[in-house]
Design an enzyme around this catalytic site. Sequence first.
Site, short mmCIF file in Angstrom:
data_model
loop_
_atom_site.label_atom_id
_atom_site.label_comp_id
_atom_site.label_asym_id
_atom_site.label_seq_id
_atom_site.Cartn_x
_atom_site.Cartn_y
_atom_site.Cartn_z
N HIS A 207 0.79 -1.24 0.00
CA HIS A 207 0.00 0.00 0.00
C HIS A 207 0.82 1.29 0.00
CE1 HIS A 207 -3.64 -2.44 1.68
NE2 HIS A 207 -3.44 -2.65 0.41
N ASP B 47 -1.45 2.53 6.99
CA ASP B 47 -0.41 1.51 6.77
C ASP B 47 0.99 1.99 7.12
OD1 ASP B 47 -1.59 -0.99 5.79
OD2 ASP B 47 -2.45 0.26 4.22
#
Lengths: 380, 380
Positions: free
Chosen positions: A204, A300
């Site tokens: 990500h 993330d």
Amino acid sequence: MSNEIRYTVIGAGHGGKAMAADLAAKGFTVNLYNRTAERISEIVLRGEIELEYENSASRYCRLANVTSDIADALDGADVIMVVVPASGHRDIARSCAPHMRDGQIIILNPGRTGGVLEFRQILNQVGCTADVIVAEAGTFVFASRSTGPAQARIFRRKNAVPLAALPATRTGHVLETVCEAYPQFIPVPNVLHTSLDNMGAIFHPALTLLNAGWIERTKGDFQFYIEGVTRSTAHVLEVLDRERVTIAAALGVRARPALRWLRDAYSAKGDTLYEAIQGNPGYQGIKAPRNLRHRYIFEDVPFSLVPLASLGAQFGVDTWAADAMIRLACVVHGTNYFERGRTAEDMGLKGLRVSEVKRYVQDGEVNPVYSLAAVRNGAA
Amino acid sequence: MSNEIRYTVIGAGHGGKAMAADLAAKGFTVNLYNRTAERISEIVLRGEIELEYENSASRYCRLANVTSDIADALDGADVIMVVVPASGHRDIARSCAPHMRDGQIIILNPGRTGGVLEFRQILNQVGCTADVIVAEAGTFVFASRSTGPAQARIFRRKNAVPLAALPATRTGHVLETVCEAYPQFIPVPNVLHTSLDNMGAIFHPALTLLNAGWIERTKGDFQFYIEGVTRSTAHVLEVLDRERVTIAAALGVRARPALRWLRDAYSAKGDTLYEAIQGNPGYQGIKAPRNLRHRYIFEDVPFSLVPLASLGAQFGVDTWAADAMIRLACVVHGTNYFERGRTAEDMGLKGLRVSEVKRYVQDGEVNPVYSLAAVRNGAA
């Protein structure tokens, strides 16, 4: 009969609403909690959520209690399903702590990296004395979307979702308790496995940042994986993945390399990460994030990459790629993610040797907070 | 008559061929050197370069000597114009050193960050005793392209190109010597100015890396500045620029912020870097690099960003953005640019206080190599 298991779902976002409705549809008693009352006002009014499944008629799923009062939400719950972004785990731990009772199970869906380790630390720090069992899933059990104020839609159920309790000796009990609702939960040896097999950490932030200009210029109007993954961006993913697998190895965990995960999860073909991603039909049609204020960075980075880098620093693994990504995210968002993120200290692992970490995740012993308390009290 | 000034141009690339031909067209005696003989074989054969100017007929420019023998190339030269990527400066310094004679002038076109400081260090280290004068330009004097084996094209001449010698007391002499050829050279106080007003350090690596996927996917088929600069990528440029300006301030140099440079150089409008770049007609039509194996990374990272970060570390300025870019470039290219790049030590500044740096660039004193030698010889 396990239908007597009572669930509380924490968080009424894309995942939480779908899970609450899904559990109710399966016949369980379900409470739904959301911190912000407005988010659930329509559900309170109706008392139910309309749940759509791919390829079947929608169902109206009646909930027992929908509330923004945490004490009320937790009252009588056997299993508490936490379905909020990792950035919310700390607050949830603090607000749940005073209301927990012996035997309650808390599952983070998912924990990202070190979620349950940090959750446990906070419960200890705020003096939660109830014998609660904390666990984390490696990923969320389905792909779902909130499709309206009291509507949710499940696109796809995942086949196998890794789960581990802290300590690992309690994983079996957790699985037995939730298996009727979610038989797809499978045990892994301990929470280091759920935490270190976090593929979002690898894919990500790097793909978002290495395509930053393209994302912002086109509002994400390109195929995130199929187009955004090129030889060089895939190379960065490989380096990040190697760092993750090496940290896991340092902790005695044989983490699954991303390439093998792509083969296992998607039957993707190819000898390199680039080829496997290009050859993965599951990635066809997935668009890039619409902008850079996206959980691929703000969740993330602090809760997947920062804990990885922090563990790397403690256990002697270089994390150049992770550090580069974290720093770049700090600059892009003007935020110190190193400080905001989850460190080895937050996870209660600071200063522990590998053998102590292993014992802690396995048996719950060598908990530095307990140890410190013991020292302070002149005990042990 | 200054037409008697004899030039040697080092490097027969896009810049070197154009400059050699341009100097010859102006009536100067010009030698052209290139390390690889094949690159100049056609020019050796013809004895001349065909030079095209925008909007005028091409000219055939006769060179005195075209050679890959450095001693031959330097023989009799008054001014040595080094027109190679910064990655070549070290080799050029080492190969020139044995053949230099008193009074010769070497100009790096351009030096990037710390070019002439490192060049001087290497001349000292290899024991060059000739009294040579080293200087650097802030940028290359024109925009040019090699258009064939013995052809070059000048698109545009720049109006004002900053130049400084090391020490600064010799800048005047250098300018007097080259002013007939290049009146656009203008003096700046010292080489810290030419080195720290390096705008390529700010724009090139960041925009390449933050658009990495887009560049590789489209082979650079988008407008590098107009499309690749977005709110967030511009924000990263602003942070990088602030780091540069702060390092300069720590060294007593008032560097020009990129926003002001865009206004001065291009009359760009706008209150932010984003607006100024979007509103700069000079950037219209400039495509992105075709791939990531580009000098925007392999030259600008080690010879623009690494020296900046190294100076930041020595003089107490945080360089998060520069560090993030360098690390990311290391990962993308699988190269340790921190090691390969130009550090404060390479520039001869390690351990110096600000006052010593200032004295060194101004007067040539407090040169740590000399000092060290002096200590070793028991002198001073």
